[in-house]
Design a protein around this motif. Structure first.
Motif, PDB file in Angstrom:
ATOM      1  N   PHE A 157      46.841   0.494  85.616  1.00  0.00           N
ATOM      2  CA  PHE A 157      45.624   0.291  84.876  1.00  0.00           C
ATOM      3  C   PHE A 157      44.660  -0.110  85.974  1.00  0.00           C
ATOM      4  O   PHE A 157      43.491   0.344  85.853  1.00  0.00           O
ATOM      5  CB  PHE A 157      45.952  -1.240  84.039  1.00  0.00           C
ATOM      6  CG  PHE A 157      44.697  -1.468  83.667  1.00  0.00           C
ATOM      7  CD1 PHE A 157      43.999  -0.974  82.632  1.00  0.00           C
ATOM      8  CD2 PHE A 157      43.957  -2.667  84.078  1.00  0.00           C
ATOM      9  CE1 PHE A 157      42.529  -1.467  82.024  1.00  0.00           C
ATOM     10  CE2 PHE A 157      42.633  -3.095  83.446  1.00  0.00           C
ATOM     11  CZ  PHE A 157      41.941  -2.428  82.752  1.00  0.00           C
ATOM     12  N   TRP A 158      45.012  -0.863  87.131  1.00  0.00           N
ATOM     13  CA  TRP A 158      43.791  -1.083  88.159  1.00  0.00           C
ATOM     14  C   TRP A 158      43.357   0.008  88.845  1.00  0.00           C
ATOM     15  O   TRP A 158      42.328   0.078  89.283  1.00  0.00           O
ATOM     16  CB  TRP A 158      44.282  -2.164  89.008  1.00  0.00           C
ATOM     17  CG  TRP A 158      45.500  -1.691  90.000  1.00  0.00           C
ATOM     18  CD1 TRP A 158      46.930  -1.859  89.598  1.00  0.00           C
ATOM     19  CD2 TRP A 158      45.144  -1.186  91.118  1.00  0.00           C
ATOM     20  NE1 TRP A 158      47.396  -1.171  90.872  1.00  0.00           N
ATOM     21  CE2 TRP A 158      46.462  -1.109  91.868  1.00  0.00           C
ATOM     22  CE3 TRP A 158      44.151  -0.801  92.108  1.00  0.00           C
ATOM     23  CZ2 TRP A 158      46.717  -0.515  93.152  1.00  0.00           C
ATOM     24  CZ3 TRP A 158      44.430  -0.456  93.527  1.00  0.00           C
ATOM     25  CH2 TRP A 158      45.864  -0.097  93.941  1.00  0.00           C
ATOM     26  N   ILE A 159      44.443   1.206  89.031  1.00  0.00           N
ATOM     27  CA  ILE A 159      43.701   2.517  89.718  1.00  0.00           C
ATOM     28  C   ILE A 159      42.983   3.201  88.664  1.00  0.00           C
ATOM     29  O   ILE A 159      41.902   3.779  88.909  1.00  0.00           O
ATOM     30  CB  ILE A 159      45.047   3.210  90.195  1.00  0.00           C
ATOM     31  CG1 ILE A 159      45.774   2.551  91.364  1.00  0.00           C
ATOM     32  CG2 ILE A 159      44.441   4.678  90.499  1.00  0.00           C
ATOM     33  CD1 ILE A 159      46.799   3.257  91.880  1.00  0.00           C
ATOM     34  N   GLU A 160      43.503   3.269  87.428  1.00  0.00           N
ATOM     35  CA  GLU A 160      42.889   4.140  86.396  1.00  0.00           C
ATOM     36  C   GLU A 160      41.451   3.485  85.987  1.00  0.00           C
ATOM     37  O   GLU A 160      40.517   4.277  85.912  1.00  0.00           O
ATOM     38  CB  GLU A 160      43.581   4.065  84.797  1.00  0.00           C
ATOM     39  CG  GLU A 160      42.940   4.506  83.775  1.00  0.00           C
ATOM     40  CD  GLU A 160      43.088   3.641  82.504  1.00  0.00           C
ATOM     41  OE1 GLU A 160      42.431   3.583  81.568  1.00  0.00           O
ATOM     42  OE2 GLU A 160      44.444   3.178  82.437  1.00  0.00           O
ATOM     43  N   ILE A 161      41.144   2.027  86.147  1.00  0.00           N
ATOM     44  CA  ILE A 161      39.899   1.577  85.778  1.00  0.00           C
ATOM     45  C   ILE A 161      38.676   1.977  86.848  1.00  0.00           C
ATOM     46  O   ILE A 161      37.713   2.312  86.404  1.00  0.00           O
ATOM     47  CB  ILE A 161      39.880   0.185  85.289  1.00  0.00           C
ATOM     48  CG1 ILE A 161      38.547  -0.357  84.636  1.00  0.00           C
ATOM     49  CG2 ILE A 161      40.080  -0.654  86.707  1.00  0.00           C
ATOM     50  CD1 ILE A 161      38.752  -1.778  84.004  1.00  0.00           C
ATOM     51  N   VAL A 162      39.451   1.918  87.959  1.00  0.00           N
ATOM     52  CA  VAL A 162      38.407   2.245  89.118  1.00  0.00           C
ATOM     53  C   VAL A 162      38.163   3.724  89.147  1.00  0.00           C
ATOM     54  O   VAL A 162      37.012   4.146  89.098  1.00  0.00           O
ATOM     55  CB  VAL A 162      38.935   1.914  90.605  1.00  0.00           C
ATOM     56  CG1 VAL A 162      38.149   2.314  91.745  1.00  0.00           C
ATOM     57  CG2 VAL A 162      39.195   0.356  90.311  1.00  0.00           C
ATOM     58  N   ALA A 163      39.316   4.621  88.960  1.00  0.00           N
ATOM     59  CA  ALA A 163      38.984   6.305  89.081  1.00  0.00           C
ATOM     60  C   ALA A 163      38.002   6.528  87.750  1.00  0.00           C
ATOM     61  O   ALA A 163      37.299   7.465  87.927  1.00  0.00           O
ATOM     62  CB  ALA A 163      40.622   6.743  88.758  1.00  0.00           C
ATOM     63  N   ALA A 164      38.430   6.129  86.464  1.00  0.00           N
ATOM     64  CA  ALA A 164      37.288   6.322  85.422  1.00  0.00           C
ATOM     65  C   ALA A 164      36.214   6.169  85.744  1.00  0.00           C
ATOM     66  O   ALA A 164      35.158   6.826  85.109  1.00  0.00           O
ATOM     67  CB  ALA A 164      38.118   5.810  84.219  1.00  0.00           C
ATOM     68  N   SER A 165      35.722   4.745  86.171  1.00  0.00           N
ATOM     69  CA  SER A 165      34.460   4.466  86.532  1.00  0.00           C
ATOM     70  C   SER A 165      33.709   5.160  87.421  1.00  0.00           C
ATOM     71  O   SER A 165      32.928   5.544  87.336  1.00  0.00           O
ATOM     72  CB  SER A 165      34.615   3.028  86.773  1.00  0.00           C
ATOM     73  OG  SER A 165      34.925   2.046  85.938  1.00  0.00           O
ATOM     74  N   ALA A 166      34.619   5.574  88.374  1.00  0.00           N
ATOM     75  CA  ALA A 166      34.133   6.592  89.647  1.00  0.00           C
ATOM     76  C   ALA A 166      33.831   7.871  89.058  1.00  0.00           C
ATOM     77  O   ALA A 166      32.815   8.362  89.275  1.00  0.00           O
ATOM     78  CB  ALA A 166      35.205   6.691  90.835  1.00  0.00           C
ATOM     79  N   ILE A 167      34.781   8.440  88.134  1.00  0.00           N
ATOM     80  CA  ILE A 167      34.520   9.776  87.360  1.00  0.00           C
ATOM     81  C   ILE A 167      32.984   9.462  86.513  1.00  0.00           C
ATOM     82  O   ILE A 167      32.339  10.565  86.816  1.00  0.00           O
ATOM     83  CB  ILE A 167      35.493  10.094  86.626  1.00  0.00           C
ATOM     84  CG1 ILE A 167      36.847  10.477  87.441  1.00  0.00           C
ATOM     85  CG2 ILE A 167      35.348  11.461  85.691  1.00  0.00           C
ATOM     86  CD1 ILE A 167      37.969  10.687  86.647  1.00  0.00           C
ATOM     87  N   THR A 168      33.073   8.687  85.904  1.00  0.00           N
ATOM     88  CA  THR A 168      31.582   8.515  85.005  1.00  0.00           C
ATOM     89  C   THR A 168      30.494   8.461  86.045  1.00  0.00           C
ATOM     90  O   THR A 168      29.345   9.035  85.837  1.00  0.00           O
ATOM     91  CB  THR A 168      31.606   7.151  84.391  1.00  0.00           C
ATOM     92  OG1 THR A 168      32.969   7.158  83.306  1.00  0.00           O
ATOM     93  CG2 THR A 168      30.570   7.192  83.168  1.00  0.00           C
ATOM     94  N   GLY A 169      30.501   7.468  87.296  1.00  0.00           N
ATOM     95  CA  GLY A 169      29.544   7.392  88.358  1.00  0.00           C
ATOM     96  C   GLY A 169      29.187   8.930  88.875  1.00  0.00           C
ATOM     97  O   GLY A 169      28.030   9.254  88.986  1.00  0.00           O
ATOM     98  N   ALA A 170      30.287   9.843  89.030  1.00  0.00           N
ATOM     99  CA  ALA A 170      30.074  10.954  89.560  1.00  0.00           C
ATOM    100  C   ALA A 170      29.278  12.057  88.469  1.00  0.00           C
ATOM    101  O   ALA A 170      28.544  12.669  89.075  1.00  0.00           O
ATOM    102  CB  ALA A 170      31.575  11.846  89.791  1.00  0.00           C
ATOM    103  N   VAL A 171      29.680  11.871  87.245  1.00  0.00           N
ATOM    104  CA  VAL A 171      28.964  12.558  86.340  1.00  0.00           C
ATOM    105  C   VAL A 171      27.770  12.193  86.413  1.00  0.00           C
ATOM    106  O   VAL A 171      26.654  12.929  86.080  1.00  0.00           O
ATOM    107  CB  VAL A 171      29.554  12.426  84.926  1.00  0.00           C
ATOM    108  CG1 VAL A 171      28.499  12.957  83.811  1.00  0.00           C
ATOM    109  CG2 VAL A 171      31.010  13.012  84.767  1.00  0.00           C
ATOM    110  N   GLY A 172      27.498  10.771  86.411  1.00  0.00           N
ATOM    111  CA  GLY A 172      25.957  10.346  86.489  1.00  0.00           C
ATOM    112  C   GLY A 172      25.149  10.912  87.704  1.00  0.00           C
ATOM    113  O   GLY A 172      23.885  10.950  87.693  1.00  0.00           O
TER     114      GLY A 172
END
Length: 295
Positions: A64-79
């Motif tokens: 979970f702790w890797i996933e939440i950072v990775a998913a947030s980073a993916i969203t930031g990259a899309v941004g």
């Protein structure tokens, strides 16, 4: 006893949803309140974060702790990819472009069956496990959300009180003047957009794991207007105001249900009351409940 337990569950549910929307409102307030970028497509990043987290969890089985950072980073990259071209627009053109983003995102989530399963959504999203502790109780999830709200408030608060935040305020007041004194306004706008998207993605991950099931109907374009309304109602440029706006507008539907209104009528009344509150606040206190008057 059963009613007492049910009441406790409702209180924790409201607390969790208020926390998730508080993160969304705080992240959008960075754009609207501090940078003056009127985005009405924030629900798109909320949905991208939720789906990214759900896919990383169910298909890759990431902790979970890797996933939440990775998913947030993916969203930031899309941004970042989206922000580079559209942030050259201003005012109503920017608002239309971000609304278009919300519509396009909903369409992708609803039609890309191979990845998102389309209208069927993604089921079986596991409850998070953090440092060998399974967070499967409402009270423990409420603590997790509260911790994420605290981190979001700390990070955005530090940003808005830093030189970076002062430049955003200068861009909000007069971006041409900020450019004239040597500030790369596009770079600052994109940085704010990416940061805002990152934290919206964080909220999406929390929502996905809380409900254990997501589908495109949770991220319709109207969701963006709800988040926008929270910031306007609470006060643009005030982090505390954004949180208050999230608390009031998130709690309102549950209060209507407690009043004994049927679900369908309560949903319609909610929209009416949302609209009335925004009209009242704009006319009575344009800066919002806790927003400061600009000079």
């Amino acid at each position: 006893m059963c009613w007492g337990n049910r009441a406790v569950e409702i209180v924790f549910h409201i607390f969790i949803m208020v926390g998730i929307y508080a993160i969304l409102a705080l992240s959008l307030n960075l754009l609207i309140g501090y940078a003056g970028l009127f985005s009405v497509g924030h629900g798109a990043f909320y949905g991208i974060g939720a789906y990214a987290g759900a896919l990383l969890s169910t298909r890759l089985g990431l902790p979970f702790w890797i996933e939440i950072v990775a998913a947030s980073a993916i969203t930031g990259a899309v941004g970042y990819v989206i922000g580079r071209p559209i942030l050259r627009l201003r005012d109503d053109n920017l608002a239309l472009a971000t609304f278009g983003l919300a519509v396009i995102t909903f369409s992708i989530l609803n039609n890309w069956d191979d990845l998102t399963r389309g209208p069927l959504g993604i089921r079986g999203i596991p409850k998070p496990t953090l440092f060998s502790i399974r967070i499967d109780q409402l009270w423990s999830y409420a603590l997790l959300v509260a911790g994420c709200v605290g981190i979001t408030l700390l990070c955005i608060g530090r940003l808005t009180h830093s030189p970076f935040g002062k430049v955003l305020e200068a861009i909000r007041e007069d971006d041409i003047a900020a450019l004239a004194v040597g500030k790369n306004t596009t770079r600052f706008k994109v940085a704010a957009f990416v940061t805002s998207a990152f934290f919206a993605g964080l909220a999406g991950v929390l929502y996905a794991h809380y409900t254990s099931y997501i589908d495109p109907t949770s991220f319709v374009p109207g969701e963006s207007f709800l988040i926008f309304s929270m910031v306007v109602f609470g006060g643009m440029g005030s982090n505390l105001g954004a949180m208050v706006g999230a608390a009031v507008l998130t709690t309102l539907p549950d209060l209507l249900r407690f009043a004994g209104l049927p679900g369908g009528i309560a949903a319609q009344m909610r929209d009416v009351i949302y609209g009335a509150l925004i009209v009242i606040i704009i006319n009575w206190r344009p800066q919002g409940l806790l927003g400061s008057t600009r000079r």
